[in-house]
Motif scaffolding. Sequence first.
Motif, PDB file in Angstrom:
ATOM      1  N   ILE A 123     -16.722  97.842   8.549  1.00 38.91           N
ATOM      2  CA  ILE A 123     -16.558  97.648   9.982  1.00 38.91           C
ATOM      3  C   ILE A 123     -15.105  97.894  10.369  1.00 38.91           C
ATOM      4  O   ILE A 123     -14.186  97.337   9.765  1.00 38.91           O
ATOM      5  N   GLU A 124     -14.890  98.750  11.352  1.00 34.66           N
ATOM      6  CA  GLU A 124     -13.556  98.945  11.889  1.00 34.66           C
ATOM      7  C   GLU A 124     -13.217  97.775  12.807  1.00 34.66           C
ATOM      8  O   GLU A 124     -14.026  97.401  13.650  1.00 34.66           O
ATOM      9  N   PRO A 125     -12.039  97.157  12.658  1.00 38.17           N
ATOM     10  CA  PRO A 125     -11.687  96.044  13.547  1.00 38.17           C
ATOM     11  C   PRO A 125     -11.551  96.505  14.998  1.00 38.17           C
ATOM     12  O   PRO A 125     -11.163  97.639  15.268  1.00 38.17           O
ATOM     13  N   LEU A 126     -11.877  95.618  15.916  1.00 31.96           N
ATOM     14  CA  LEU A 126     -11.730  95.881  17.342  1.00 31.96           C
ATOM     15  C   LEU A 126     -10.414  95.286  17.810  1.00 31.96           C
ATOM     16  O   LEU A 126      -9.987  94.241  17.311  1.00 31.96           O
ATOM     17  N   HIS A 127      -9.774  95.933  18.764  1.00 28.86           N
ATOM     18  CA  HIS A 127      -8.509  95.440  19.281  1.00 28.86           C
ATOM     19  C   HIS A 127      -8.738  94.637  20.556  1.00 28.86           C
ATOM     20  O   HIS A 127      -9.339  95.131  21.511  1.00 28.86           O
ATOM     21  N   PHE A 128      -8.293  93.393  20.538  1.00 28.26           N
ATOM     22  CA  PHE A 128      -8.388  92.523  21.703  1.00 28.26           C
ATOM     23  C   PHE A 128      -6.999  92.000  22.050  1.00 28.26           C
ATOM     24  O   PHE A 128      -6.083  92.045  21.214  1.00 28.26           O
ATOM     25  N   ILE A 129      -6.846  91.509  23.270  1.00 28.96           N
ATOM     26  CA  ILE A 129      -5.563  91.006  23.757  1.00 28.96           C
ATOM     27  C   ILE A 129      -5.733  89.563  24.205  1.00 28.96           C
ATOM     28  O   ILE A 129      -6.695  89.234  24.905  1.00 28.96           O
ATOM     29  N   THR A 130      -4.802  88.695  23.807  1.00 29.74           N
ATOM     30  CA  THR A 130      -4.870  87.302  24.229  1.00 29.74           C
ATOM     31  C   THR A 130      -4.457  87.193  25.693  1.00 29.74           C
ATOM     32  O   THR A 130      -3.476  87.796  26.123  1.00 29.74           O
ATOM     33  N   THR A 131      -5.215  86.429  26.462  1.00 28.46           N
ATOM     34  CA  THR A 131      -4.913  86.258  27.887  1.00 28.46           C
ATOM     35  C   THR A 131      -4.278  84.898  28.170  1.00 28.46           C
ATOM     36  O   THR A 131      -4.056  84.540  29.325  1.00 28.46           O
ATOM     37  N   ALA A 132      -3.985  84.139  27.114  1.00 26.99           N
ATOM     38  CA  ALA A 132      -3.310  82.843  27.237  1.00 26.99           C
ATOM     39  C   ALA A 132      -2.737  82.491  25.870  1.00 26.99           C
ATOM     40  O   ALA A 132      -3.032  83.165  24.876  1.00 26.99           O
ATOM     41  N   ARG A 133      -1.876  81.458  25.821  1.00 25.93           N
ATOM     42  CA  ARG A 133      -1.449  80.948  24.517  1.00 25.93           C
ATOM     43  C   ARG A 133      -2.686  80.410  23.809  1.00 25.93           C
ATOM     44  O   ARG A 133      -3.430  79.599  24.351  1.00 25.93           O
ATOM     45  N   LEU A 134      -2.889  80.865  22.588  1.00 22.11           N
ATOM     46  CA  LEU A 134      -4.173  80.639  21.943  1.00 22.11           C
ATOM     47  C   LEU A 134      -3.993  80.199  20.497  1.00 22.11           C
ATOM     48  O   LEU A 134      -3.162  80.738  19.765  1.00 22.11           O
ATOM     49  N   ASN A 135      -4.759  79.179  20.106  1.00 19.65           N
ATOM     50  CA  ASN A 135      -4.712  78.695  18.729  1.00 19.65           C
ATOM     51  C   ASN A 135      -5.498  79.618  17.800  1.00 19.65           C
ATOM     52  O   ASN A 135      -6.610  80.039  18.127  1.00 19.65           O
ATOM     53  N   LEU A 136      -4.914  79.919  16.649  1.00 19.75           N
ATOM     54  CA  LEU A 136      -5.630  80.577  15.563  1.00 19.75           C
ATOM     55  C   LEU A 136      -6.043  79.466  14.605  1.00 19.75           C
ATOM     56  O   LEU A 136      -5.175  78.767  14.060  1.00 19.75           O
ATOM     57  N   ARG A 137      -7.343  79.266  14.425  1.00 22.11           N
ATOM     58  CA  ARG A 137      -7.839  78.135  13.640  1.00 22.11           C
ATOM     59  C   ARG A 137      -8.510  78.594  12.354  1.00 22.11           C
ATOM     60  O   ARG A 137      -9.009  79.717  12.258  1.00 22.11           O
ATOM     61  N   ALA A 138      -8.536  77.694  11.382  1.00 22.43           N
ATOM     62  CA  ALA A 138      -9.086  78.020  10.067  1.00 22.43           C
ATOM     63  C   ALA A 138     -10.597  78.129  10.088  1.00 22.43           C
ATOM     64  O   ALA A 138     -11.189  78.832   9.269  1.00 22.43           O
ATOM     65  N   THR A 139     -11.263  77.447  11.027  1.00 19.89           N
ATOM     66  CA  THR A 139     -12.712  77.486  11.154  1.00 19.89           C
ATOM     67  C   THR A 139     -13.071  77.651  12.622  1.00 19.89           C
ATOM     68  O   THR A 139     -12.255  77.339  13.498  1.00 19.89           O
TER      69      THR A 139
END
Length: 327
Positions: A123-139
């Motif tokens: 699968i080729e990754p899709l490019h997305f853009i964050t529209t706010a400050r956003l947490n990257l979480r482990a689950t």
Amino acid sequence: MKFKLCFVGLLLTLIITTILLPISVFANEPQIITASWEHIAPEPMYFATSARVNLRPTPSTSGESIMVVAVGESVLVLDFLCGEWYAVLYNGIRGYMYAEFLPTPDAPPEPSVLSNTWDHIEIEPLHFITTARLNLRATPSTAGDRILVVSEGRRVDVLDTRCGEWFEVSYGGNRGFMYAEFLRDASTVRISGNVEKLEWRDAQNLVTHGRIFTVVDVRTGISWEMASFSNGNHADVEPITANDTAAMLRAFGQWTWTPRPVHVVVGGRTIAASINGMPHAGSTRSENNMDGHVCLHFLGSTTHTTNAPGHARNHQDAVAEAFRAGQ
């Protein structure tokens, strides 16, 4: 004697019950399953379409249709997690179909050249853009450990969209999950009516000093991240990382003063702009592999000097092209 035998029997019964009772109790306890996509992917199955059905890039009717699949076509269903939407693979293209139109399991085509497990599908990754400050979480949960906080306007690679509520993403070498509501598909920046032609006096309130935003080259679709360190007659901007500089150079082909039409994605908005490709003068970032900065123009912005009317006009022409590309 009978009393002794009864006592011994009772004692043995108590010992056996003491040993077996905890086992039976623990055996009835539910298993704790780690919240990881790798452990919940089902065995893919073939289904037949019962109507003409759209293959979409995301599990939503708001996603643009990739293609329309005819009645009776066999598709490989990869994931049933959403219930309402199935993740599918059709003719080598991955997307989502409305489950209502995939009611009947189907025999796989012969010979089958497709993988029979989720993990082996490229699968080729899709490019997305964050529209706010956003947490990257482990689950995929607000209870999941926070790996880091990603600023607004940053580009992330979406690896798995699954049910739509949480996306699995990769950002800065970290892999985790982000809440999908605050991720915007970078490919939508040129959807009709989405691009604004904003006067520089208003645009400079969006591309403020130090704020990171995404720049998308209109002609190639290549995108990278930048930040402004000075807003005067126009924005003086610089790439964030060496990878961003490399992406910008790929879009231009070579460093040049000739402006290119671009879309600036910031604050959930997409603005028509123009950027030159010649690093010059000062800079504030030493890690981005660019010696100097470049100039970013919006509607009505001007150059630093009055003796270059042609260059200023070229920038405004590029702004107009960027706006037309979004209509």
